[in-house]
Design a protein around this motif. Structure first.
Motif, PDB file in Angstrom:
ATOM      1  N   HIS A 201       4.295 -38.143  13.830  1.00 40.94           N
ATOM      2  CA  HIS A 201       3.697 -36.823  13.650  1.00 40.94           C
ATOM      3  C   HIS A 201       4.616 -35.716  14.145  1.00 40.94           C
ATOM      4  CE1 HIS A 201      -0.125 -38.147  12.114  1.00 40.94           C
ATOM      5  NE2 HIS A 201      -0.275 -38.995  13.113  1.00 40.94           N
ATOM      6  N   LEU A 202       5.238 -35.938  15.280  1.00 38.83           N
ATOM      7  CA  LEU A 202       6.145 -34.924  15.818  1.00 38.83           C
ATOM      8  C   LEU A 202       7.352 -34.736  14.902  1.00 38.83           C
ATOM      9  CD1 LEU A 202       6.001 -35.707  19.632  1.00 38.83           C
ATOM     10  CD2 LEU A 202       5.308 -33.587  18.523  1.00 38.83           C
ATOM     11  N   GLU A 203       7.819 -35.826  14.330  1.00 39.01           N
ATOM     12  CA  GLU A 203       8.957 -35.722  13.414  1.00 39.01           C
ATOM     13  C   GLU A 203       8.602 -34.895  12.181  1.00 39.01           C
ATOM     14  OE1 GLU A 203      11.160 -39.910  14.633  1.00 39.01           O
ATOM     15  OE2 GLU A 203       9.963 -39.790  12.811  1.00 39.01           O
ATOM     16  N   GLN A 204       7.382 -35.008  11.721  1.00 38.70           N
ATOM     17  CA  GLN A 204       6.965 -34.191  10.581  1.00 38.70           C
ATOM     18  C   GLN A 204       7.030 -32.708  10.941  1.00 38.70           C
ATOM     19  OE1 GLN A 204       6.229 -35.862   7.557  1.00 38.70           O
ATOM     20  NE2 GLN A 204       7.110 -37.412   8.902  1.00 38.70           N
ATOM     21  N   LEU A 205       6.564 -32.409  12.139  1.00 42.77           N
ATOM     22  CA  LEU A 205       6.626 -31.014  12.594  1.00 42.77           C
ATOM     23  C   LEU A 205       8.070 -30.549  12.691  1.00 42.77           C
ATOM     24  CD1 LEU A 205       3.952 -30.850  15.428  1.00 42.77           C
ATOM     25  CD2 LEU A 205       3.752 -30.072  13.070  1.00 42.77           C
ATOM     26  N   SER A 206       8.882 -31.377  13.306  1.00 41.84           N
ATOM     27  CA  SER A 206      10.292 -31.052  13.471  1.00 41.84           C
ATOM     28  C   SER A 206      10.945 -30.770  12.122  1.00 41.84           C
ATOM     29  CB  SER A 206      10.989 -32.209  14.176  1.00 41.84           C
ATOM     30  OG  SER A 206      12.373 -32.147  13.989  1.00 41.84           O
ATOM     31  N   PHE A 207      10.645 -31.606  11.154  1.00 40.90           N
ATOM     32  CA  PHE A 207      11.197 -31.410   9.811  1.00 40.90           C
ATOM     33  C   PHE A 207      10.750 -30.074   9.226  1.00 40.90           C
ATOM     34  CE2 PHE A 207      10.725 -31.540   5.225  1.00 40.90           C
ATOM     35  CZ  PHE A 207      11.992 -31.916   4.814  1.00 40.90           C
ATOM     36  N   ASN A 208       9.454 -29.824   9.292  1.00 42.77           N
ATOM     37  CA  ASN A 208       8.927 -28.606   8.683  1.00 42.77           C
ATOM     38  C   ASN A 208       9.412 -27.351   9.379  1.00 42.77           C
ATOM     39  OD1 ASN A 208       7.105 -29.291   6.413  1.00 42.77           O
ATOM     40  ND2 ASN A 208       6.161 -30.574   7.956  1.00 42.77           N
ATOM     41  N   VAL A 209       9.461 -27.378  10.681  1.00 38.25           N
ATOM     42  CA  VAL A 209       9.916 -26.207  11.425  1.00 38.25           C
ATOM     43  C   VAL A 209      11.408 -25.994  11.184  1.00 38.25           C
ATOM     44  CG1 VAL A 209      10.255 -25.215  13.713  1.00 38.25           C
ATOM     45  CG2 VAL A 209       8.118 -26.365  13.151  1.00 38.25           C
ATOM     46  N   GLY A 210      12.145 -27.084  11.183  1.00 34.06           N
ATOM     47  CA  GLY A 210      13.579 -26.992  10.930  1.00 34.06           C
ATOM     48  C   GLY A 210      13.889 -26.517   9.527  1.00 34.06           C
ATOM     49  N   ALA A 211      12.967 -26.819   8.593  1.00 34.67           N
ATOM     50  CA  ALA A 211      13.208 -26.482   7.199  1.00 34.67           C
ATOM     51  C   ALA A 211      13.033 -25.001   6.932  1.00 34.67           C
ATOM     52  CB  ALA A 211      12.262 -27.270   6.292  1.00 34.67           C
ATOM     53  N   SER A 212      12.211 -24.331   7.729  1.00 34.13           N
ATOM     54  CA  SER A 212      11.937 -22.924   7.442  1.00 34.13           C
ATOM     55  C   SER A 212      12.661 -21.975   8.395  1.00 34.13           C
ATOM     56  CB  SER A 212      10.435 -22.657   7.507  1.00 34.13           C
ATOM     57  OG  SER A 212       9.918 -23.002   8.763  1.00 34.13           O
ATOM     58  N   ALA A 213      13.373 -22.547   9.349  1.00 32.40           N
ATOM     59  CA  ALA A 213      14.082 -21.699  10.303  1.00 32.40           C
ATOM     60  C   ALA A 213      15.401 -22.351  10.689  1.00 32.40           C
ATOM     61  CB  ALA A 213      13.234 -21.476  11.545  1.00 32.40           C
TER      62      ALA A 213
END
Lengths: 217, 217
Positions: A201-213
């Motif tokens: 779950h944390l990796e999904q967040l990391s991916f999404n946050v990293g993808a937009s910033a």
DNA sequence: CTATGTGAACAGCTTCACAGCG
DNA sequence: CGCTGTGAAGCTGTTCACATAG
């Protein structure tokens, strides 16, 4: 093999969300709700809400909407939580004990019947000061499942023993496992596994946050 | 806001599973793996594995497969976990403390930087005997997030305050929330929420088990 | 001969749009 | 009118099948 055929898995997941939302609405003394209102609360289109519910019957009234109390009862029946399910928890570590303390359990139709662990230091101890359930040896797991007719299990053991514990439980009659071990359990057809992996779950967040910033500073 | 455009969300979820599996394979001294092997371990078709990976580049060698160590590095980079993410945990109840104790955190690239709670009785206490992190007042949350430049949060507070805590955190700069409160959080575009609701997961099991059998005895 | 990468076919889920009911 | 239930359309994700590379 039966009731779930032809019904999209995502629709079933949303059923739980509808139920949760309806229970919240009921507490605000709202008696009727439209697919539009439900959808807005959950960020889903109104058509989606109607279609999901329509898989299981005609629960609404044209021009009016859905009767909250009524729909709650219907959804509980569909999800099977109008009955009480016995649940065994295996692994009395930090996470296991935290889940046990979660009060929402019983209110939702799940009764924690037994707790097992392999650590001799834990066996016999009561889990919670105000709970009468005591931790039992994992060697008694199969026997407990059989004698109590338990069908659901929550698995909070280390990854390296998760599969073998699961095998034991399934052999003894468990049909559904909520797995917190970071491993893909292999189970025979007819047995359901739902996995929750904190790291995933944390990796999904990391991916999404990293993808937009730019990512973390 | 760009990198994730055109990539199916399910593919990203599976990326985490591939990574987990690859890390397990590495520990068995396997240097190379095929999409077929990976797929079998995770109960996914080989075509699916190849397509998922191909969204992000050409990582394999025809006739050979994928280099395990290499692919691990690639996936970590894609998921953003080759860097360290600071994480704040809000809500130091049973679940919160259990999650803190989870050792896999740091190993996966997440560093628990701060813990907040609103209970005055908890504030100032160290969470874990061997951890130096102390629980801070929730009124300091925004300031902590800003000064530490925290982007990820784990939310284990009661449902009725979850939305307002989330609003505060987002205002202060949080971009991703792992939510354990049984409520649908509303967040602005660009902010990601992943929710884990124990009751929802159990209901899915109940549905599936009830669908293939008579239900609980 | 083995295994990847990928366009094309397929399947499944979601949205649209409207008939019909209250 | 408002809102449900639902066929039809549209879209997204998965699987197939094969050209290509080692």
């Amino acid at each position: 093999m039966g009731k779930a055929d032809g019904i999209p898995a995502p629709a079933v997941r949303r059923l739980s969300l509808y139920l949760r939302q309806l229970e919240a609405l009921r507490d605000t003394n709202l008696h009727t709700v439209s697919s539009k209102q439900l959808g807005q609360a959950l960020r889903i289109t109104d058509a989606q809400v109607r279609k999901d519910l329509a898989y299981f019957g005609q629960f609404g009234q044209p021009g009016i909407g859905y009767a909250v109390e009524d729909l709650i009862a219907k959804l509980r029946n569909i999800l099977g939580t109008d009955r009480t399910w016995k649940v065994v928890l295996v692994g009395a570590g930090n996470l296991g004990r935290a889940l046990l303390a979660y009060r929402g359990f019983k209110r939702k139709g799940f009764e924690l019947t037994a707790v097992c662990d392999s650590d001799p230091g834990k066996i016999g101890r009561p889990l919670d000061p105000d709970e009468q359930i005591r931790i039992q040896d994992i060697s008694a797991l199969a026997e407990i499942i059989r004698s109590e007719n338990i069908r659901l299990a929550v698995l909070t053991v280390p990854a390296d023993v998760a599969q073998s514990v699961a095998d034991t439980m399934i052999e003894a009659g468990v049909m559904g496992i909520l797995n917190f071990a970071p491993i893909s359990l292999h189970v025979p057809p007819g047995v359901t596994v739902t996995s929750v992996d904190l790291a995933v779950h944390l990796e999904q967040l990391s991916f999404n946050v990293g993808a937009s910033a730019a990512g973390p500073p």
